[in-house]
Scaffold this active site. Structure first.
Site, PDB file in Angstrom:
ATOM      1  N   LYS A  11      49.822  -2.127 -21.300  1.00  0.00           N
ATOM      2  CA  LYS A  11      50.910  -2.382 -22.249  1.00  0.00           C
ATOM      3  C   LYS A  11      50.710  -1.497 -23.480  1.00  0.00           C
ATOM      4  CE  LYS A  11      48.326  -4.606 -25.469  1.00  0.00           C
ATOM      5  NZ  LYS A  11      48.176  -4.180 -26.893  1.00  0.00           N
ATOM      6  N   ASP A 137      46.743 -11.832 -25.036  1.00  0.00           N
ATOM      7  CA  ASP A 137      47.679 -10.906 -24.397  1.00  0.00           C
ATOM      8  C   ASP A 137      48.117 -11.387 -23.022  1.00  0.00           C
ATOM      9  OD1 ASP A 137      47.784  -9.086 -26.434  1.00  0.00           O
ATOM     10  OD2 ASP A 137      46.356  -7.678 -25.550  1.00  0.00           O
TER      11      ASP A 137
END
Length: 293
Positions: A11, A137
């Site tokens: 990401k 996350d």
């Protein structure tokens, strides 16, 4: 059970703002996150006994519980049954300790594999809750695509992914410990903060330049002077190569640049690899297919 394999996408943080410390010891965050096609590969097999983790041929030291083992145990605790003997293989491509969520991505891929094999009816929200016990996350890495992330990162609002573009990621030859970066940010009054709402509007409208002009990561303000100079140098190099804009991802030190032209992005990757050693040409990706609604 035959071996099952899953890609684990990295990401990037298109916007990252730290609103302040929370009573639970975490920080209140406001971020726009995007999954990209730079991936690790995770393989799951049943074993005869125990829990084995092997990454590119290296085994985890005996007695040390990995994030993967903790997540697997939490998954089966949710199901109300003991964790069976498992063997998990990691083929790493995402740089570690780079602000790209590689460790969380690997655990998320494992949880998706466990869901597919043992509990396909398990809702995504439950899997995100399990993942949050391992890392902040995790909910986004499970969901993928693009999202506004708030709270400590677990409160997600789905967004359209970036419009078609190319992304070059450069990892300089040093690490930035996440805990140290949060410590440096604690109590800081940031001079420049991201326009998160404007970026959300630009993504919803499909305006690439509206997104790129708003790239901002407040962690860049708390970098040590020498490291800040190197990060700025990488960003400037991406600009010279044709990037619409560039920023550091997460707590760093990886830097990404967004390009509208494939030829410029490929040339930038080659230039930055010669400079930093680790550079990757990648693209934004949508949500994983097994969670598409």
């Amino acid at each position: 059970m035959e071996g099952m394999t899953r890609k684990a996408p990295a990401k990037i943080n298109l916007a990252l703002d730290i609103l302040g410390p929370r009573p639970d010891g975490y920080h209140e965050m406001r971020m726009v996150m995007q999954a990209v096609s730079l991936c690790d590969t995770v393989t799951l097999e049943e074993a005869e006994e125990g829990f084995f983790l092997h990454a590119d041929g290296s085994f985890r030291p005996a007695g040390e519980k990995s994030l993967e083992q903790r997540a697997a145990e939490a998954f089966f605790q949710e199901l109300g049954r003991p964790c069976p003997p498992l063997s998990v293989g990691l083929e790493k491509r995402i740089p570690a300790y780079a602000g790209l969520g590689g460790g969380s991505a690997d655990v998320a891929a494992l949880l998706r594999l466990l869901r597919r094999r043992y509990a396909p009816e398990l809702p995504l929200e439950t899997l995100e809750r399990i993942g949050l016990t391992v890392g902040s996350d995790m909910p986004f890495c499970l969901r993928g695509g693009a999202a506004l992330a708030e709270g400590r990162g677990e409160v997600l609002t789905d967004l359209p992914s970036l419009p078609p573009c190319w992304i070059v990621i450069c990892k300089p030859d040093f690490d930035l410990p996440t805990g140290e970066m949060f410590a440096r940010a604690r109590g800081r009054i940031f001079q420049t903060r991201p326009d998160v709402d404007g970026m959300v509007d630009a993504l919803r409208a499909g305006r690439l330049e509206g997104v790129t002009k708003r790239l901002c990561n407040v962690f860049e303000e708390v970098l040590p002077a020498e490291i800040r100079e190197e990060i700025q140098g990488i960003k400037a190099a991406m600009g010279r190569c044709g990037a619409l804009n560039a920023a550091m991802s997460g707590s760093g030190p990886a830097v990404f640049g967004i390009f509208s032209a494939a030829e410029e992005a490929a040339a930038a990757e080659e230039t930055l690899r010669a400079w930093c050693g680790q550079a990757f040409l990648t693209r934004p990706i949508e949500r994983p297919e097994d969670f598409t609604v």
